[in-house]
Enzyme design. Structure first.
Site, mmCIF file in Angstrom:
data_model
loop_
_atom_site.group_PDB
_atom_site.id
_atom_site.type_symbol
_atom_site.label_atom_id
_atom_site.label_comp_id
_atom_site.label_asym_id
_atom_site.label_seq_id
_atom_site.Cartn_x
_atom_site.Cartn_y
_atom_site.Cartn_z
ATOM 1 N N GLY A 143 40.921 26.092 46.172
ATOM 2 C CA GLY A 143 40.258 25.215 45.205
ATOM 3 C C GLY A 143 38.738 25.324 45.128
ATOM 4 O O GLY A 143 38.122 24.519 44.437
ATOM 5 N N TRP A 186 36.723 27.428 43.578
ATOM 6 C CA TRP A 186 36.172 27.672 42.230
ATOM 7 C C TRP A 186 36.259 26.387 41.402
ATOM 8 O O TRP A 186 35.328 26.044 40.680
ATOM 9 C CB TRP A 186 36.927 28.814 41.530
ATOM 10 C CG TRP A 186 36.523 30.181 42.020
ATOM 11 C CD1 TRP A 186 35.929 30.467 43.220
ATOM 12 C CD2 TRP A 186 36.649 31.433 41.336
ATOM 13 N NE1 TRP A 186 35.698 31.815 43.319
ATOM 14 C CE2 TRP A 186 36.132 32.447 42.186
ATOM 15 C CE3 TRP A 186 37.171 31.807 40.099
ATOM 16 C CZ2 TRP A 186 36.103 33.793 41.821
ATOM 17 C CZ3 TRP A 186 37.152 33.157 39.740
ATOM 18 C CH2 TRP A 186 36.614 34.130 40.586
ATOM 19 N N ASP A 242 48.342 27.464 40.791
ATOM 20 C CA ASP A 242 48.549 28.385 41.920
ATOM 21 C C ASP A 242 49.983 28.230 42.422
ATOM 22 O O ASP A 242 50.598 27.168 42.289
ATOM 23 C CB ASP A 242 47.577 28.086 43.062
ATOM 24 C CG ASP A 242 47.381 29.313 43.962
ATOM 25 O OD1 ASP A 242 46.300 29.936 43.889
ATOM 26 O OD2 ASP A 242 48.316 29.668 44.723
ATOM 27 N N ASP A 258 53.779 29.216 38.900
ATOM 28 C CA ASP A 258 53.561 30.657 38.764
ATOM 29 C C ASP A 258 53.008 30.940 37.362
ATOM 30 O O ASP A 258 53.537 30.414 36.377
ATOM 31 C CB ASP A 258 54.934 31.348 38.940
ATOM 32 C CG ASP A 258 54.825 32.850 39.040
ATOM 33 O OD1 ASP A 258 53.895 33.437 38.448
ATOM 34 O OD2 ASP A 258 55.691 33.438 39.710
ATOM 35 N N ASP A 279 41.086 34.521 39.881
ATOM 36 C CA ASP A 279 40.778 35.108 41.200
ATOM 37 C C ASP A 279 42.110 35.455 41.873
ATOM 38 O O ASP A 279 42.201 35.558 43.086
ATOM 39 C CB ASP A 279 39.999 34.071 42.029
ATOM 40 C CG ASP A 279 39.371 34.673 43.274
ATOM 41 O OD1 ASP A 279 39.212 35.901 43.333
ATOM 42 O OD2 ASP A 279 39.038 33.900 44.201
ATOM 43 N N LYS A 297 39.470 39.010 38.854
ATOM 44 C CA LYS A 297 39.386 39.889 40.020
ATOM 45 C C LYS A 297 40.166 41.167 39.704
ATOM 46 O O LYS A 297 41.244 41.107 39.109
ATOM 47 C CB LYS A 297 40.041 39.171 41.216
ATOM 48 C CG LYS A 297 39.886 39.912 42.542
ATOM 49 C CD LYS A 297 40.996 39.568 43.506
ATOM 50 C CE LYS A 297 40.932 38.215 44.165
ATOM 51 N NZ LYS A 297 39.883 38.074 45.165
HETATM 52 C C1 LIG Z 1 41.844 34.620 46.568
HETATM 53 S S1 LIG Z 1 42.920 33.278 46.289
HETATM 54 C C2 LIG Z 1 42.012 32.300 45.145
HETATM 55 C C3 LIG Z 1 40.830 31.555 45.750
HETATM 56 C C4 LIG Z 1 40.246 30.536 44.795
HETATM 57 N N1 LIG Z 1 39.532 31.174 43.713
HETATM 58 C C5 LIG Z 1 39.283 29.600 45.490
HETATM 59 O O1 LIG Z 1 38.097 29.651 45.185
HETATM 60 O O2 LIG Z 1 39.707 28.790 46.309
HETATM 61 C C6 LIG Z 1 44.171 33.998 45.284
HETATM 62 C C7 LIG Z 1 45.273 33.056 44.875
HETATM 63 O O3 LIG Z 1 46.085 33.651 43.855
HETATM 64 C C8 LIG Z 1 47.333 33.001 43.925
HETATM 65 N N2 LIG Z 1 48.370 33.697 43.140
HETATM 66 C C9 LIG Z 1 48.870 34.946 43.337
HETATM 67 N N3 LIG Z 1 49.856 35.204 42.458
HETATM 68 C C10 LIG Z 1 49.977 34.103 41.664
HETATM 69 C C11 LIG Z 1 50.838 33.765 40.576
HETATM 70 N N4 LIG Z 1 51.767 34.615 40.126
HETATM 71 N N5 LIG Z 1 50.705 32.543 40.003
HETATM 72 C C12 LIG Z 1 49.774 31.669 40.463
HETATM 73 N N6 LIG Z 1 48.929 31.940 41.496
HETATM 74 C C13 LIG Z 1 49.020 33.135 42.093
HETATM 75 C C14 LIG Z 1 47.623 33.003 45.421
HETATM 76 O O4 LIG Z 1 48.621 32.056 45.754
HETATM 77 C C15 LIG Z 1 46.245 32.695 46.011
HETATM 78 O O5 LIG Z 1 46.115 31.345 46.351
#
Ligand SMILES: C[S@@+](CC[C@H](N)C(=O)[O-])C[C@H]1O[C@@H](n2cnc3c(N)ncnc32)[C@H](O)[C@@H]1O
EC number: 2.1.1.166
Length: 251
Positions: free
Chosen positions: A103, A105, A122, A138, A162, A202
């Site tokens: 969280g 961002w 997420d 998702d 991200d 990203k």
């Molecule tokens: C690097 S983290 C994000 C960090 C976030 N920007 C922050 O500042 O806290 C990447 C996130 O992408 C999520 N993610 C990956 N595939 C996903 C999907 N299909 N749907 C939703 N979220 C997804 C992961 O669960 C993970 O929590």
């Protein structure tokens, strides 16, 4: 009444105490760091790779700064740096944060930029952030995405992603899965953004990115790739920033 209630609290004698559900983000992060350090000291974390990861976290200046500032993750600095370089967060009227856990961002958007509406999604649950709407779901699930759009009450002015797929250890597989998430984010932005809106995702360096770039070039006034200083040098991660969405086709 629980032991956490003020009635039962003891005078401040300088010792750390669990503050329960009333703890602030900064207090939770400090508590976690403190207990992890204690575990390492007692030899409680034995797996070499886990220890190396934890020690890197504890020695990372961005992790320390994030703890002090109350951001839930060091990732907050990537967004702040992307904004400083490109003016990415110029219009935070209605924002979508794809892959928002834990969280940081969304925190930056709400707490530093006073965004009007932020909807985050997420796969993982995210602790509440005042003013933001957080969905556990998702991005590939049309129902979850429809819920997101209905909360926003209008086209997003900014779409951020991200998202990163859970790593398998197989470099190529990880790369392809992250490219797929970035493609999904680009398509979502193109289908939904308000004209003039901004987008950032990203991406991983190397390999299959040509189509992604062509899609952004065709739909935005300006597209840049950049690795912010806070992104770890050893990580293939970088960010694509697409500014000024153009209405190229009837939606
Ligand atoms: C690097 S983290 C994000 C960090 C976030 N920007 C922050 O500042 O806290 C990447 C996130 O992408 C999520 N993610 C990956 N595939 C996903 C999907 N299909 N749907 C939703 N979220 C997804 C992961 O669960 C993970 O929590």
């Amino acid at each position: 009444m629980t032991d956490d209630t003020p009635e039962n609290s003891k005078p401040n004698d300088g010792k750390r105490r669990w503050k329960g559900p009333n703890a602030t983000d900064a207090e939770r992060v400090r508590e976690k760091t403190f207990s992890t350090k204690k575990k390492i000291k007692k030899g409680g974390i034995t797996k070499k790779s886990s220890r190396a990861w934890i020690e890197r976290q504890l020695n990372d200046p961005y992790v320390r700064r994030a703890h002090e500032a109350g951001w839930r993750a060091r990732a907050a600095y990537k967004l702040l740096e992307l904004d400083e370089k490109f003016g990415l967060l110029k219009n935070t009227q209605r924002v979508v944060d794809l892959g928002c856990a834990p969280g940081s961002w969304t925190q930056v958007l709400m707490q530093k930029y006073g965004a009007h509406y932020v909807v985050g999604i997420d796969l993982l649950p995210v602790d509440p952030i005042a003013g933001a709407h957080l969905i556990e779901g998702d991005v590939n699930d049309p129902e979850a995405m429809a819920e997101m759009m209905s909360v926003l009450q209008g086209k997003p002015t900014l779409v951020l992603s991200d998202m990163a797929a859970a790593t398998t250890g197989h470099k190529q597989t990880d790369h392809v899965r992250t490219v797929q998430l970035a493609e999904m984010a680009v398509q979502f932005a193109i289908d939904n953004l308000e004209v003039g809106g901004n987008f950032c995702t990203k991406v991983f360096q190397g390999g299959a990115q040509g189509e992604l770039k062509a899609l952004m070039d065709a739909n935005f006034a300006e597209v840049k790739y950049w690795k912010p200083p806070s992104s770890r040098a050893g990580s293939p991660e970088m960010f694509a920033v697409a500014l000024g969405f153009k209405q190229t086709k009837k939606r």
